[in-house]
Design an enzyme around this catalytic site. Structure first.
Site, PDB file in Angstrom:
ATOM      1  N   CYS A  84       0.866  -1.178   0.000  1.00 54.56           N
ATOM      2  CA  CYS A  84       0.000   0.000   0.000  1.00 54.56           C
ATOM      3  C   CYS A  84       0.906   1.232   0.000  1.00 54.56           C
ATOM      4  CB  CYS A  84      -0.863  -0.046   1.265  1.00 54.56           C
ATOM      5  SG  CYS A  84      -1.909   1.404   1.489  1.00 54.56           S
ATOM      6  N   CYS A 198      -0.903   3.668  -6.748  1.00 54.66           N
ATOM      7  CA  CYS A 198      -1.778   3.058  -5.740  1.00 54.66           C
ATOM      8  C   CYS A 198      -1.993   1.626  -6.194  1.00 54.66           C
ATOM      9  CB  CYS A 198      -3.103   3.811  -5.679  1.00 54.66           C
ATOM     10  SG  CYS A 198      -4.391   2.965  -4.718  1.00 54.66           S
TER      11      CYS A 198
HETATM   12  N1  DGL Z   1      -3.916   0.580  -2.177  1.00 55.89           N
HETATM   13  C1  DGL Z   1      -3.499   1.683  -1.411  1.00 55.89           C
HETATM   14  C2  DGL Z   1      -2.342   2.443  -1.988  1.00 55.89           C
HETATM   15  O1  DGL Z   1      -1.525   1.861  -2.671  1.00 55.89           O
HETATM   16  C3  DGL Z   1      -4.505   2.449  -0.608  1.00 55.89           C
HETATM   17  C4  DGL Z   1      -5.669   3.055  -1.272  1.00 55.89           C
HETATM   18  C5  DGL Z   1      -6.623   3.600  -0.249  1.00 55.89           C
HETATM   19  O2  DGL Z   1      -6.938   2.878   0.682  1.00 55.89           O
HETATM   20  O3  DGL Z   1      -7.030   4.766  -0.390  1.00 55.89           O
HETATM   21  O4  DGL Z   1      -2.170   3.610  -1.731  1.00 55.89           O
END
Ligand code: DGL
Length: 284
Positions: A84, A198
């Site tokens: 993440c 993301c």
């Molecule tokens: N998948 C996550 C990232 O890479 C988080 C997205 C989220 O929860 O807003 O930032």
């Protein structure tokens, strides 16, 4: 809990913890599984608190440290992949300080590979607001700002829409955000490279592609993160070398919805999701 005891326990057969606010990290999990087929993975989706991208840094950092402690205590993980960008930006330093002997791999928007591969020198970066406003991202951007033009677009709501599989909203937000980025294509001055900052976004590559056209290169971080995980495990003498591997799904939300997402997006068999209770998981 005694963190160093859990971190110090031996055994290459222990799982690798992988964590995201929700389903996004499954894109990284696919790359991990391809690179490390003999490993066991414990994937934690913090669905009860997703999305992270428009929350405060402190909240994201608190959840990240809570989940790392949970994975160490309950699953005896031998390494942690923070799949993440948002959690990495908010908490990776804290995690490494708290668990100095645990191999920890984070993800960040792949600006460097984008600069290396862009021909027009114009690159778009899409990510959450927390990621793009972080000190970590500002430092990365500043180190490369002289080498390319970056169009940086926070995509409020997009990860949430992907969590909910809200296809209309996904399509509308992709149009809005890529429209705001500039002109895509491979002609001089156009954006020829799109950084998916993301881990949720690879799952909507088709929607994004509608607005970029085919000439634009998409860059995500799944494969390099998996390679870095392999390097760290090898260096620590903790690489699993035999066995079929396994994926165990854990969630702070509804197990059935994570199972559905995994059936759609994860390559290979998974153990059905179970509810994981951390200190601040809301009661059902
Ligand atoms: N998948 C996550 C990232 O890479 C988080 C997205 C989220 O929860 O807003 O930032």
């Amino acid at each position: 809990m005694n963190h160093s005891a859990a971190e110090g326990s031996q055994g290459a057969d222990r799982p690798i913890g992988v964590f995201d606010s929700g389903v996004g990290g499954l894109s990284v999990l696919n790359a991990l599984r391809a690179e490390l087929p003999h490993e066991r993975f414990a994937y934690f989706a913090d669905t009860a608190h997703a999305p992270y991208g428009e929350r405060g840094d402190d909240f994201v950092a608190r959840r990240t440290t809570t989940i790392a402690r949970h994975l160490l205590a309950e699953h005896r993980i031998k390494a942690l992949v923070v799949a993440c960008n948002t959690a990495t930006a908010a908490a990776i330093h804290q995690l490494r300080a708290e668990h100095p002997t645990l191999p920890v791999v984070g993800v960040e928007p792949a600006l460097k590979p984008a600069v290396a591969s862009s021909r027009t020198g114009h690159i778009a970066v899409i990510a959450t607001r927390v990621t793009l406003e972080s000190r970590k991202f500002h430092a990365l951007h500043a180190s490369l700002a002289a080498r390319a033009t970056f169009s940086i677009v926070p995509c409020d709501g997009l990860a949430g829409a992907i969590e909910r599989s809200d296809t209309d909203r996904i399509a509308a937000l992709c149009e809005k955000y890529l429209g705001a980025a500039g002109r895509f294509g491979d002609a001089p001055g156009q954006i020829d490279t799109l950084v998916l900052g993301c881990t949720h976004y690879p799952f909507v590559a088709g929607d994004l592609r509608r607005w970029t056209g085919d000439a634009v290169r998409f860059i995500d971080t799944g494969a390099p993160v998996a390679q870095q995980t392999r390097r760290l495990l090898l260096a620590a003498g903790q690489l699993a070398t035999g066995g079929p591997g396994q994926i165990q799904l854990l969630t702070s939300g509804e197990p059935a919805s994570l199972d559905e997402a995994a059936a759609r997006w994860v390559r290979g068999p998974v153990v059905p999701a179970v509810r994981a209770w951390t200190a601040d998981t809301p009661a059902p």
